[in-house]
Design a protein around this motif. Structure first.
Motif, PDB file in Angstrom:
ATOM      1  N   ARG A   1       5.889   6.972   3.647  1.00  0.00           N
ATOM      2  CA  ARG A   1       7.320   7.286   3.568  1.00  0.00           C
ATOM      3  C   ARG A   1       8.090   6.566   4.678  1.00  0.00           C
ATOM      4  O   ARG A   1       9.107   5.924   4.427  1.00  0.00           O
ATOM      5  N   ASP A   2       7.584   6.655   5.898  1.00  0.00           N
ATOM      6  CA  ASP A   2       8.275   6.056   7.035  1.00  0.00           C
ATOM      7  C   ASP A   2       8.395   4.541   6.902  1.00  0.00           C
ATOM      8  O   ASP A   2       9.444   3.964   7.181  1.00  0.00           O
ATOM      9  N   ILE A   3       7.322   3.893   6.464  1.00  0.00           N
ATOM     10  CA  ILE A   3       7.346   2.436   6.283  1.00  0.00           C
ATOM     11  C   ILE A   3       8.413   2.048   5.279  1.00  0.00           C
ATOM     12  O   ILE A   3       9.200   1.122   5.504  1.00  0.00           O
TER      13      ILE A   3
ATOM     14  N   ASN B   1      12.021  -1.877  -5.304  1.00  0.00           N
ATOM     15  CA  ASN B   1      13.407  -1.663  -4.854  1.00  0.00           C
ATOM     16  C   ASN B   1      13.812  -0.186  -4.979  1.00  0.00           C
ATOM     17  O   ASN B   1      14.955   0.128  -5.295  1.00  0.00           O
ATOM     18  N   ALA B   2      12.883   0.701  -4.675  1.00  0.00           N
ATOM     19  CA  ALA B   2      13.159   2.143  -4.759  1.00  0.00           C
ATOM     20  C   ALA B   2      14.222   2.545  -3.746  1.00  0.00           C
ATOM     21  O   ALA B   2      14.301   1.999  -2.653  1.00  0.00           O
ATOM     22  N   THR B   3      15.023   3.513  -4.131  1.00  0.00           N
ATOM     23  CA  THR B   3      16.065   4.030  -3.241  1.00  0.00           C
ATOM     24  C   THR B   3      15.459   5.042  -2.276  1.00  0.00           C
ATOM     25  O   THR B   3      14.326   5.504  -2.450  1.00  0.00           O
ATOM     26  N   ARG B   4      16.237   5.414  -1.289  1.00  0.00           N
ATOM     27  CA  ARG B   4      15.810   6.436  -0.320  1.00  0.00           C
ATOM     28  C   ARG B   4      15.465   7.732  -1.041  1.00  0.00           C
ATOM     29  O   ARG B   4      14.450   8.375  -0.751  1.00  0.00           O
ATOM     30  N   GLU B   5      16.295   8.105  -1.990  1.00  0.00           N
ATOM     31  CA  GLU B   5      16.072   9.344  -2.732  1.00  0.00           C
ATOM     32  C   GLU B   5      14.762   9.286  -3.524  1.00  0.00           C
ATOM     33  O   GLU B   5      14.022  10.271  -3.588  1.00  0.00           O
TER      34      GLU B   5
ATOM     35  N   ARG C   1       0.828  -1.211   0.000  1.00  0.00           N
ATOM     36  CA  ARG C   1       0.000   0.000   0.000  1.00  0.00           C
ATOM     37  C   ARG C   1       0.862   1.261   0.000  1.00  0.00           C
ATOM     38  O   ARG C   1       0.543   2.244  -0.670  1.00  0.00           O
ATOM     39  N   ALA C   2       1.956   1.237   0.748  1.00  0.00           N
ATOM     40  CA  ALA C   2       2.849   2.404   0.805  1.00  0.00           C
ATOM     41  C   ALA C   2       3.474   2.658  -0.562  1.00  0.00           C
ATOM     42  O   ALA C   2       3.541   3.806  -1.014  1.00  0.00           O
TER      43      ALA C   2
ATOM     44  N   ALA D   1       9.201  11.049  -4.211  1.00  0.00           N
ATOM     45  CA  ALA D   1       7.792  10.702  -4.408  1.00  0.00           C
ATOM     46  C   ALA D   1       6.941  11.268  -3.265  1.00  0.00           C
ATOM     47  O   ALA D   1       5.842  11.779  -3.498  1.00  0.00           O
ATOM     48  N   HIS D   2       7.452  11.206  -2.054  1.00  0.00           N
ATOM     49  CA  HIS D   2       6.750  11.746  -0.893  1.00  0.00           C
ATOM     50  C   HIS D   2       6.568  13.255  -1.044  1.00  0.00           C
ATOM     51  O   HIS D   2       5.483  13.795  -0.808  1.00  0.00           O
TER      52      HIS D   2
END
Length: 76
Positions: free
Chosen positions: A58-60, A23-27, A13-14, A32-33
């Protein structure tokens, strides 16, 4: 039929809410957030609940990323 775990459902869902790949990166998650917040912010017609959902997503996803090791943080 086997059901998905609650954690994997939350991750799904996130990712869907933020529109990022598995496999999205932190960036990528942070970008996206930021884009989603620009759309759902109360000053732009959104609601506080939508902002809270975006922040939770985002946090999840950020919490699922591996912590960088000392080797990863050193420059070339």
């Amino acid at each position: 039929m086997q059901t998905k775990s609650t954690r994997s459902q939350a991750l799904f869902r996130a990712r869907k809410l933020l529109g990022v790949r598995e496999n999205a990166t932190r960036e990528e998650v942070m970008q996206a957030h930021k884009q989603l917040l620009a759309l759902v912010h109360p000053d732009r017609g959104g609601t506080n609940e939508q902002v809270h959902e975006a922040n939770a997503a985002r946090d999840i996803l950020i919490n699922e990323l591996p912590y960088p090791t000392a080797k990863d943080t050193r420059g070339p």
